[in-house]
Design a protein around this motif. Structure first.
Motif, PDB file in Angstrom:
ATOM      1  N   PHE A 113       5.431 -27.777  26.336  1.00  0.00           N
ATOM      2  CA  PHE A 113       6.624 -27.990  27.171  1.00  0.00           C
ATOM      3  C   PHE A 113       7.587 -26.827  26.994  1.00  0.00           C
ATOM      4  O   PHE A 113       8.759 -27.001  26.666  1.00  0.00           O
ATOM      5  N   GLN A 153       7.051 -10.815  21.519  1.00  0.00           N
ATOM      6  CA  GLN A 153       7.441 -12.173  21.125  1.00  0.00           C
ATOM      7  C   GLN A 153       6.214 -13.061  21.010  1.00  0.00           C
ATOM      8  O   GLN A 153       5.282 -12.955  21.803  1.00  0.00           O
ATOM      9  N   SER A 154       6.254 -13.942  20.043  1.00  0.00           N
ATOM     10  CA  SER A 154       5.117 -14.834  19.836  1.00  0.00           C
ATOM     11  C   SER A 154       5.259 -16.087  20.696  1.00  0.00           C
ATOM     12  O   SER A 154       6.344 -16.429  21.154  1.00  0.00           O
ATOM     13  N   MET A 155       4.133 -16.742  20.857  1.00  0.00           N
ATOM     14  CA  MET A 155       4.145 -17.960  21.669  1.00  0.00           C
ATOM     15  C   MET A 155       4.740 -19.113  20.880  1.00  0.00           C
ATOM     16  O   MET A 155       4.556 -19.208  19.667  1.00  0.00           O
ATOM     17  N   PRO A 156       5.449 -20.012  21.566  1.00  0.00           N
ATOM     18  CA  PRO A 156       5.950 -21.205  20.874  1.00  0.00           C
ATOM     19  C   PRO A 156       4.789 -22.029  20.311  1.00  0.00           C
ATOM     20  O   PRO A 156       3.703 -22.048  20.878  1.00  0.00           O
ATOM     21  N   GLU A 157       5.049 -22.699  19.201  1.00  0.00           N
ATOM     22  CA  GLU A 157       4.007 -23.532  18.601  1.00  0.00           C
ATOM     23  C   GLU A 157       3.825 -24.844  19.336  1.00  0.00           C
ATOM     24  O   GLU A 157       2.790 -25.490  19.221  1.00  0.00           O
ATOM     25  N   THR A 158       4.874 -25.254  20.032  1.00  0.00           N
ATOM     26  CA  THR A 158       4.790 -26.541  20.731  1.00  0.00           C
ATOM     27  C   THR A 158       4.770 -26.335  22.236  1.00  0.00           C
ATOM     28  O   THR A 158       5.183 -25.286  22.740  1.00  0.00           O
ATOM     29  N   PHE A 205       8.709 -24.832  29.214  1.00  0.00           N
ATOM     30  CA  PHE A 205       9.716 -24.735  30.276  1.00  0.00           C
ATOM     31  C   PHE A 205      10.270 -26.121  30.591  1.00  0.00           C
ATOM     32  O   PHE A 205       9.622 -27.131  30.363  1.00  0.00           O
TER      33      PHE A 205
END
Lengths: 123, 202
Positions: free
Chosen positions: B199, B192-197, B201
């Motif tokens: 926060f 899975q890729s990292m979120p672009e934004t 959690f």
């Protein structure tokens, strides 16, 4: 431990080096995702876990899932869950029902609304 | 918060005076002036406006302990499921070890607060509650672990504003970071890729 190190090293570039999935701030339609992320540590729709199951929550009397052990404070509560009460609860549960063991607060009103919409849709 | 968690060994006499004065109806501000201690110090380290509450913190940490029990059970059951490659079992056992350390520290703190640490449920209860019987392959297991670790991270972050004592806040933060590290490793293993934004959690 060599194998373990290899797995961790393989994982790191994937986690740290790639970009893709957009997960911005709350949108009203994000209820299911937000429920999983914000509430899913302790709750499920259909199973009692650290917290009670949630399906059918709107309109249900507080502290009334029969096979869940509530705090004394919530077991004594004499109200039914409405959207307004849920919003108050999610903002600061211990201010609403002192003595409850639910301590997670959601400060973002958009997130709270999305989660409440989701719960209402899963009745 | 009771004296049990905010008292210091060299302050017994002063604490005793504070208790007596407070019982006599002095405001916290007046007690603060008389004792020379800031009001915030008597309301928990961060002085969030409510008297510190040992029972409340114990209750919240007990809920967190329930999460750790669940995580330990999930990793144990998954490790014995036959669905995982040996290298993945090894990582799961490592993470379970972290959760056991969290469990032990939470239980210790709960006892110091006068609380009784919650006991784990049975494996059968965890299997049912987490739907473990429906897992068919390693990806299913990793996805469940990912959800649990993410949820746990958010849960620890979510209780932090409710905790009255800064030491308990710190403990919750340290555990949350461990859970987040587990989440990151699991997300990487799943590709899975990292979120672009930010926060990520709650």
């Amino acid at each position: 431990m060599t194998t373990l190190r290899a797995v961790m090293l393989l994982a790191l570039p994937l986690v740290c080096g790639s970009l893709g999935e957009a997960e911005g701030r709350a949108q009203p339609a994000d209820g299911a995702r937000l429920y999983s992320q914000r509430c899913g540590g302790c709750h499920s729709l259909d199973a009692n876990r650290v917290g009670p199951r949630h399906r059918g929550l709107i309109g249900r009397r507080a502290g009334s899932v029969p096979d869940f052990r509530y705090s004394a404070a919530l077991a004594r509560a004499e109200f039914a869950w409405s959207r307004v009460r849920l919003d108050r609860w999610l903002r600061d549960p211990r201010a609403m029902v002192p003595g409850t063991t639910m301590g997670v607060r959601l400060s973002d009103p958009t997130e709270r609304r999305a989660i409440i919409d989701y719960l209402a849709s899963e009745d | 918060m009771t004296d049990q968690t905010i008292s210091k060994p060299d302050a017994t006499g002063r604490r005793s005076f504070i208790r007596t004065a407070a019982a006599g109806g002095l405001s916290l501000a007046a007690v603060s002036l008389l004792s020379g201690e800031p009001v915030a110090a008597q309301r928990g380290r961060y002085g969030r406006g409510a008297p510190a509450d040992a029972q409340g913190d114990a209750d919240l940490l007990n809920a967190a302990l329930g999460l750790e029990h669940e995580g330990i059970a999930a990793y144990t059951i998954a490790a014995g499921s036959g669905l995982l490659e040996p290298a993945v079992v090894e990582v799961g056992v490592l993470f379970r070890g972290h959760h056991r350390q969290h469990r032990d520290e939470l239980a210790r703190v709960i006892r110091t607060l006068g609380g009784t640490p919650v006991e784990p449920k049975t494996d059968a209860e965890y299997v049912e509650a987490l739907g473990l019987g429906a897992l068919r392959n390693q990806t299913d297991v990793l996805n469940l672990a990912l959800r649990l670790e993410r949820g746990a991270t958010s849960a620890y972050l979510g209780i932090m504003p409710s905790l009255q004592d800064g030491d308990h806040d710190h403990l919750a933060a340290r555990i949350a970071v461990d859970e987040a590290a587990h989440f990151a490793a699991l997300a990487g293993a799943l590709g899975q890729s990292m979120p672009e934004t930010g926060f990520i959690f709650g």
